[in-house]
Design an enzyme around this catalytic site. Structure first.
Site, short mmCIF file in Angstrom:
data_model
loop_
_atom_site.label_atom_id
_atom_site.label_comp_id
_atom_site.label_asym_id
_atom_site.label_seq_id
_atom_site.Cartn_x
_atom_site.Cartn_y
_atom_site.Cartn_z
CG HIS A 170 125.20 37.76 48.44
ND1 HIS A 170 126.26 38.51 47.95
CD2 HIS A 170 124.39 38.64 49.09
CE1 HIS A 170 126.09 39.77 48.29
NE2 HIS A 170 124.96 39.89 48.97
CB SER A 228 122.91 50.67 47.21
OG SER A 228 124.23 50.24 46.95
CD GLU A 246 129.20 40.68 48.72
OE1 GLU A 246 128.95 41.90 48.65
OE2 GLU A 246 129.09 40.01 49.77
CE LYS A 277 126.91 42.44 51.56
NZ LYS A 277 127.17 43.21 50.32
N GLY A 337 127.13 47.77 47.00
CA GLY A 337 128.35 48.38 47.50
C GLY A 337 128.88 49.52 46.65
CG ASN A 345 124.60 39.70 53.81
OD1 ASN A 345 125.27 39.11 54.66
ND2 ASN A 345 124.92 39.68 52.52
CD GLU A 359 122.23 39.74 46.06
OE1 GLU A 359 122.56 39.93 47.23
OE2 GLU A 359 122.86 38.99 45.28
#
Length: 253
Positions: free
Chosen positions: A92, A210, A94, A11, A170, A9, A164
């Site tokens: 996701h 990560s 985010e 992003k 991140g 991904n 996730e």
């Protein structure tokens, strides 16, 4: 036998030239014979990457559930299909956190993707406060029940799930192999409750949070982890190549 998958991904990163260069490098990597590799570039670059890729599948990071209409700034699943895009990320963290996408909207997106023959990578996972208060299993199950488990067995078999742990995205933190395996095993047990043992055993559940060359082998060796949805490490060809190389998977049964 369920698929082993590594998906990158990207992003909102890279220039057009950087994206094309990275796509070429990924396409030329030594990819393990039993591994499927996907990349999810920024929307502007999906067509460029699709034109380059011969061994790697190209997906979109987002799409809207309606086919057409006055939805300024959106791209539909139908339009992705017209462009030859093969997969899409849905749910996701985010998108949930920054764009307030709830379980009801994600259900619509999932249905739209499947209606147009696009493979959904459905993401689920808990934030730090949920992990700390111990209700993380209930939290993730609710995401699946409200967005995914309405599907028929036939449609569900086309979905890839990605766990996730939001607290590990991140941040440099990573779920331990024990934490990852606990959640992945729970997800597989819920699939079995809903769809039966055969579908549960053949469903791919990826880890995202990560994941990098230093921890991938241990994570991928977990019994119920079938690969990774990779963020930062997918932007560096040298790092991503380790994740897709045959050697990373030699300890898998």
């Amino acid at each position: 036998m369920r698929s082993k998958i590594v998906a990158g991904n990207w992003k909102m990163n890279l220039s057009q030239q950087e994206a094309k260069a990275l796509c070429k490098e990924v396409n030329n990597m030594n990819i393990g014979s039993e591994i499927e590799v996907y990349i999810f570039p920024p929307m502007l670059y999906v067509s460029d990457c699709k034109a380059i890729s011969t061994h790697v599948k190209v997906g979109a990071q987002n799409a809207y559930p309606k086919d057409t209409g006055a939805f300024t700034g959106e791209v539909s699943m139908w339009q992705l299909k017209e462009a030859g895009i093969e997969a899409v990320l849905i749910g996701h963290s985010e998108r949930r956190e920054y764009f307030n996408e709830d379980n009801a909207l994600l259900k619509q997106k999932l249905d739209a993707a499947l209606a147009h023959g696009i493979k959904p990578f459905f993401c689920c996972g808990e934030p730090l406060e949920i992990r700390q208060n111990g209700t993380f299993l209930e939290y993730v199950k609710k995401q699946l029940v409200e967005s995914v488990f309405h599907l028929s067995a036939e449609d569900f078999s086309k979905v890839v799930l990605a766990y996730e742990p939001i607290w590990a995205i991140g941040t440099g933190q990573t779920a331990s192999t024990e934490q990852a395996e606990e959640m992945h095993a729970a997800i597989r047990s819920w699939i079995e409750e809903q769809y039966g043992k055969e579908i549960a055993e053949n469903s791919s559940v990826l880890y995202g949070g990560s994941c990098n060359p230093g921890n991938a082998q241990a994570l991928f060796a977990c019994e119920n982890v079938d690969g990774g949805l990779i963020g930062g490490a997918s932007l560096k060809a040298a790092d991503f190549s380790v994740l897709v190389a045959e050697g990373t998977w030699t300890i898998l049964n």
